[in-house]
Design a protein around this motif. Structure first.
Motif, PDB file in Angstrom:
ATOM      1  N   LYS A 105      92.804  60.098 -84.806  1.00 15.18           N
ATOM      2  CA  LYS A 105      94.013  59.312 -84.559  1.00 15.18           C
ATOM      3  C   LYS A 105      95.071  60.281 -84.033  1.00 15.18           C
ATOM      4  O   LYS A 105      95.200  61.389 -84.558  1.00 15.18           O
ATOM      5  CB  LYS A 105      94.485  58.660 -85.852  1.00 15.18           C
TER       6      LYS A 105
ATOM      7  N   VAL B  38      99.185  60.427 -82.648  1.00 12.72           N
ATOM      8  CA  VAL B  38     100.479  59.797 -82.404  1.00 12.72           C
ATOM      9  C   VAL B  38     101.354  60.805 -81.673  1.00 12.72           C
ATOM     10  O   VAL B  38     101.533  61.929 -82.141  1.00 12.72           O
ATOM     11  CB  VAL B  38     101.162  59.372 -83.720  1.00 12.72           C
TER      12      VAL B  38
ATOM     13  N   GLY C 120      88.830  70.982 -82.994  1.00 19.50           N
ATOM     14  CA  GLY C 120      89.694  71.800 -83.841  1.00 19.50           C
ATOM     15  C   GLY C 120      90.646  72.710 -83.101  1.00 19.50           C
ATOM     16  O   GLY C 120      91.380  73.469 -83.714  1.00 19.50           O
TER      17      GLY C 120
ATOM     18  N   LEU D   9      93.840  72.849 -80.394  1.00 21.36           N
ATOM     19  CA  LEU D   9      94.891  71.958 -79.924  1.00 21.36           C
ATOM     20  C   LEU D   9      95.790  72.696 -78.950  1.00 21.36           C
ATOM     21  O   LEU D   9      96.216  73.822 -79.214  1.00 21.36           O
ATOM     22  CB  LEU D   9      95.718  71.496 -81.128  1.00 21.36           C
TER      23      LEU D   9
ATOM     24  N   TRP E  19     103.054  61.990 -93.481  1.00 26.42           N
ATOM     25  CA  TRP E  19     101.859  61.732 -92.694  1.00 26.42           C
ATOM     26  C   TRP E  19     101.874  62.582 -91.430  1.00 26.42           C
ATOM     27  O   TRP E  19     102.940  62.780 -90.879  1.00 26.42           O
ATOM     28  CB  TRP E  19     101.816  60.232 -92.338  1.00 26.42           C
TER      29      TRP E  19
ATOM     30  N   GLN F 270      93.100  71.627 -90.648  1.00 24.26           N
ATOM     31  CA  GLN F 270      91.736  71.870 -90.169  1.00 24.26           C
ATOM     32  C   GLN F 270      91.689  72.586 -88.822  1.00 24.26           C
ATOM     33  O   GLN F 270      90.684  73.192 -88.494  1.00 24.26           O
ATOM     34  CB  GLN F 270      90.952  70.556 -90.053  1.00 24.26           C
ATOM     35  N   ALA F 271      92.752  72.476 -88.039  1.00 27.05           N
ATOM     36  CA  ALA F 271      92.707  73.023 -86.679  1.00 27.05           C
ATOM     37  C   ALA F 271      92.375  74.504 -86.709  1.00 27.05           C
ATOM     38  O   ALA F 271      92.879  75.250 -87.531  1.00 27.05           O
ATOM     39  CB  ALA F 271      94.040  72.794 -85.963  1.00 27.05           C
ATOM     40  N   ARG F 272      91.513  74.922 -85.779  1.00 28.10           N
ATOM     41  CA  ARG F 272      91.074  76.311 -85.759  1.00 28.10           C
ATOM     42  C   ARG F 272      91.975  77.173 -84.891  1.00 28.10           C
ATOM     43  O   ARG F 272      92.099  78.366 -85.094  1.00 28.10           O
ATOM     44  CB  ARG F 272      89.643  76.390 -85.247  1.00 28.10           C
ATOM     45  N   LYS F 273      92.594  76.546 -83.894  1.00 29.13           N
ATOM     46  CA  LYS F 273      93.479  77.292 -83.007  1.00 29.13           C
ATOM     47  C   LYS F 273      94.464  76.287 -82.431  1.00 29.13           C
ATOM     48  O   LYS F 273      94.074  75.192 -82.043  1.00 29.13           O
ATOM     49  CB  LYS F 273      92.672  77.951 -81.889  1.00 29.13           C
ATOM     50  N   VAL F 274      95.726  76.668 -82.398  1.00 29.31           N
ATOM     51  CA  VAL F 274      96.765  75.778 -81.902  1.00 29.31           C
ATOM     52  C   VAL F 274      97.664  76.563 -80.960  1.00 29.31           C
ATOM     53  O   VAL F 274      98.135  77.648 -81.312  1.00 29.31           O
ATOM     54  CB  VAL F 274      97.607  75.206 -83.067  1.00 29.31           C
TER      55      VAL F 274
ATOM     56  N   VAL G 206     104.809  69.191 -85.184  1.00 33.21           N
ATOM     57  CA  VAL G 206     103.411  69.123 -84.749  1.00 33.21           C
ATOM     58  C   VAL G 206     102.595  69.231 -86.032  1.00 33.21           C
ATOM     59  O   VAL G 206     102.643  70.260 -86.713  1.00 33.21           O
ATOM     60  CB  VAL G 206     103.041  70.265 -83.792  1.00 33.21           C
TER      61      VAL G 206
ATOM     62  N   ASP H 185      92.799  66.886 -90.668  1.00 32.18           N
ATOM     63  CA  ASP H 185      91.531  66.165 -90.733  1.00 32.18           C
ATOM     64  C   ASP H 185      91.336  65.214 -89.558  1.00 32.18           C
ATOM     65  O   ASP H 185      90.984  64.061 -89.734  1.00 32.18           O
ATOM     66  CB  ASP H 185      91.526  65.374 -92.054  1.00 32.18           C
ATOM     67  N   GLY H 186      91.607  65.727 -88.352  1.00 31.36           N
ATOM     68  CA  GLY H 186      91.363  64.911 -87.173  1.00 31.36           C
ATOM     69  C   GLY H 186      92.484  63.970 -86.790  1.00 31.36           C
ATOM     70  O   GLY H 186      92.356  63.202 -85.849  1.00 31.36           O
ATOM     71  N   THR H 187      93.573  64.008 -87.527  1.00 31.29           N
ATOM     72  CA  THR H 187      94.727  63.192 -87.163  1.00 31.29           C
ATOM     73  C   THR H 187      95.852  64.117 -86.721  1.00 31.29           C
ATOM     74  O   THR H 187      96.100  65.150 -87.323  1.00 31.29           O
ATOM     75  CB  THR H 187      95.173  62.319 -88.338  1.00 31.29           C
ATOM     76  N   LEU H 188      96.502  63.714 -85.630  1.00 29.96           N
ATOM     77  CA  LEU H 188      97.500  64.573 -85.005  1.00 29.96           C
ATOM     78  C   LEU H 188      98.791  63.799 -84.805  1.00 29.96           C
ATOM     79  O   LEU H 188      98.777  62.673 -84.319  1.00 29.96           O
ATOM     80  CB  LEU H 188      96.950  65.045 -83.645  1.00 29.96           C
ATOM     81  N   LEU H 189      99.897  64.426 -85.183  1.00 33.62           N
ATOM     82  CA  LEU H 189     101.212  63.842 -84.939  1.00 33.62           C
ATOM     83  C   LEU H 189     102.055  64.832 -84.161  1.00 33.62           C
ATOM     84  O   LEU H 189     102.160  66.004 -84.534  1.00 33.62           O
ATOM     85  CB  LEU H 189     101.917  63.545 -86.276  1.00 33.62           C
ATOM     86  N   ILE H 190     102.660  64.346 -83.069  1.00 30.90           N
ATOM     87  CA  ILE H 190     103.686  65.114 -82.366  1.00 30.90           C
ATOM     88  C   ILE H 190     104.899  64.208 -82.310  1.00 30.90           C
ATOM     89  O   ILE H 190     104.808  63.083 -81.797  1.00 30.90           O
ATOM     90  CB  ILE H 190     103.228  65.494 -80.947  1.00 30.90           C
TER      91      ILE H 190
END
Lengths: 353, 353
Positions: A319, A321, A335, A337, B20, B316-320, B330, B334-339
């Motif tokens: 998901k 947003v 993983g 971004l 969230w 969980q992200a391995r590299k950002v 940001v 667990d696979g959910t992303l908010l910006i």
């Protein structure tokens, strides 16, 4: 009907570093469903030659590391048609290898060579153009390039300058090439665009196999000697071992420099079938359906609020947003971004290191 | 030395919807290492009472769904001290339940009640304040609240108005409360701040167990009757089943409304120990070490370029890689992303739905 002499060569050895993090050295962009349509770029490339040649005449040149991905994604292509370069030597050695190999199977082969990671929007027109070119190269010893009619002063592509004063007697849509031009600066690109005889070089070539083999013999005798010497071994057990030994000796050179710019009789088919090399996130954005605010979203469960002109591409994310962005890339893969202004995307290679 | 009559109650039933995607109904923020320091907020909360009471005097009130997380994160807390609310009924029924329960074990218990998801920067000062309050409630039938000295006109907190004209004879740092004030608008908050007798209500309370039980009997007889009726069953096999049946009958009401605003003799200890309720991403940003450009980054392998005043939180992200943002959240979990712009974070609850 597919002509049994027609062959398609797909070059699939690139590493797609400008599309990080979607594209990684482990799985470059040609092996990814970049457009979110259910088919990878490699599959879409093979798909668009459907009907042009039998599956056993499709050849893919890639590296050992990617051979498994090719087999998986193109199960109809025979194992023996997947050629494995032991190292990256640009397009000239790649094309030489596959050309000698095809010649060993069918000396009358008529061949299209294409990158594996470009997009074509109008497949019907693409097929008409390719068929027309192949008819031409079947009857002549011509080298034909595809020239894309430009719609903007793009500085990221090479250009082909055509002599539009007279077309070929055999094909009214095919013209002589005056010169190949490297990626220009903006002022030069604008000058090109203001004329009507400059076209983007799409890196798609059509020729019969004798023509290209002879061209290598004349203009790249060093490369020709290597693949000529392997003639007794193509299709034999020892082929890969010998290739692993000999291929690295080839000069690292593009087919444009090695052949195109040297050959005197070379032709261009100016065409318009919605082509892009998908070289940048920005070009992907252009070729992806956008919402009313210019956002191109590829991935599952992406929601945008107050967001404009963004390229959002996710693979594993469940998901997403995005609120309040304008002109950004948001890319997620496994993983990793990336959030980056579209205007700064030339820095992505640096970011990925 | 830890006084064997001292008890600590940690309220850990919240769902943390404003954080969230870091905080989810499955794993709310008190169970997360929000600060990236290696301890969850619940663990940090328990840690800061170290030395104040024995581990068997720590009580956690939570829901059935989170009891496993509590056991895992606070292995020294006895299983029997983890109370499971069958439904959410705000803080008054929560505090009533645990108070009757503690009274059944030790009628002389002296109790601190605290939320589980706040942060305290100066733990030493916190411990001094709590010890001072408990000494006071050990000797009196007072209800003591902790008032945080405000440093800005925060509209997200309730305020406690103190009568600073005279302090308690027993403790020079403790004052009578004039009134409790709900979350103010900005103009009102600015008025409060301009005076020196308004403090943020931290939701931390100190009392002896007889005092709070008596207060419920007087001001919330309905709630008191329920837990009084269960006296024969506390600690018995049937307790949970009876709680599951009776607890939902309690009024849904905060302890502030139910008790604090009604009791006549109530005290406040004005304190300053770097407290935040961590109610928003913005407050987390403030309480996290920032780089020279105001970015607070919590997570592995986060790189920022041309980026200012951002709160970046990944699990969980391995590299950002973040380029070109100013004033954004940001957050990845667990696979959910908010910006999202920090200024728009009140919309996060809506985004999460």
């Amino acid at each position: 009907m597919a002509d049994k002499n027609n062959h398609v060569v797909i070059m699939a050895g690139g590493i797609g570093s400008r599309f990080w993090p979607m594209s990684t050295p482990e799985c470059p962009k040609q092996f990814i469903d970049v457009l979110g349509c259910g088919r990878t770029l490699l599959q879409l490339t093979a798909d668009r030659f459907a009907g042009l040649c039998p599956a056993e005449n499709i050849w893919v040149v890639t590296s050992e590391a990617y051979a498994g991905l090719v087999r998986e994604q193109l199960p109809d292509v025979p194992e023996r048609n997947i050629l494995k370069e032991p190292c990256r030597r640009n397009t000239a050695p790649c094309i030489a290898y596959v050309s000698w190999k095809i010649k060993s199977v069918n000396p009358k082969a008529n061949v299209v060579v294409t990158p594996s990671d470009h997009v074509v929007m109008n497949v019907k027109e693409f097929q008409r153009v390719i068929a027309s070119c192949m008819k031409f190269t079947n009857e002549t010893d011509a080298i034909v390039t595809l020239g894309m009619k430009p719609n903007r002063p793009e500085t990221g592509y090479g250009y082909i300058q055509a002599d539009l004063s007279v077309s070929s007697a055999r094909n009214k849509e095919i013209y002589r090439v005056d010169s190949f031009r490297e990626k220009p600066d903006l002022a030069t690109a604008e000058k090109y665009i203001s004329k009507n005889n400059y076209f983007w070089n799409a890196g798609i070539f059509v020729w019969n196999v004798s023509t290209i083999v002879n061209a290598f013999r004349v203009y790249q005798p060093g490369i020709a000697r290597i693949f000529e010497g392997l003639i007794p071994h193509y299709g034999k057990e020892e082929e890969q071992e010998l290739i692993n030994r000999e291929f690295p000796l080839c000069e690292n050179i593009s087919v444009d420099y090695a052949i195109m710019e040297k050959v005197e009789e070379i032709f261009v088919f100016p065409a318009a079938f919605g082509w892009s090399d998908l070289g940048t996130w920005g070009s992907l954005q252009e070729h992806t359906p956008q919402d009313a605010y210019g956002n191109a979203c590829i991935g599952e469960h992406i929601s945008v609020y107050d967001t404009h002109n963004c390229m959002i591409h996710t693979t594993q994310a469940r998901k997403v947003v995005v609120q309040g962005l304008d002109g950004y890339i948001v890319a997620e893969k496994d993983g990793t971004l990336l959030i980056c202004k579209l205007s700064e995307e030339q820095r992505i290679k640096q970011f990925s290191e």
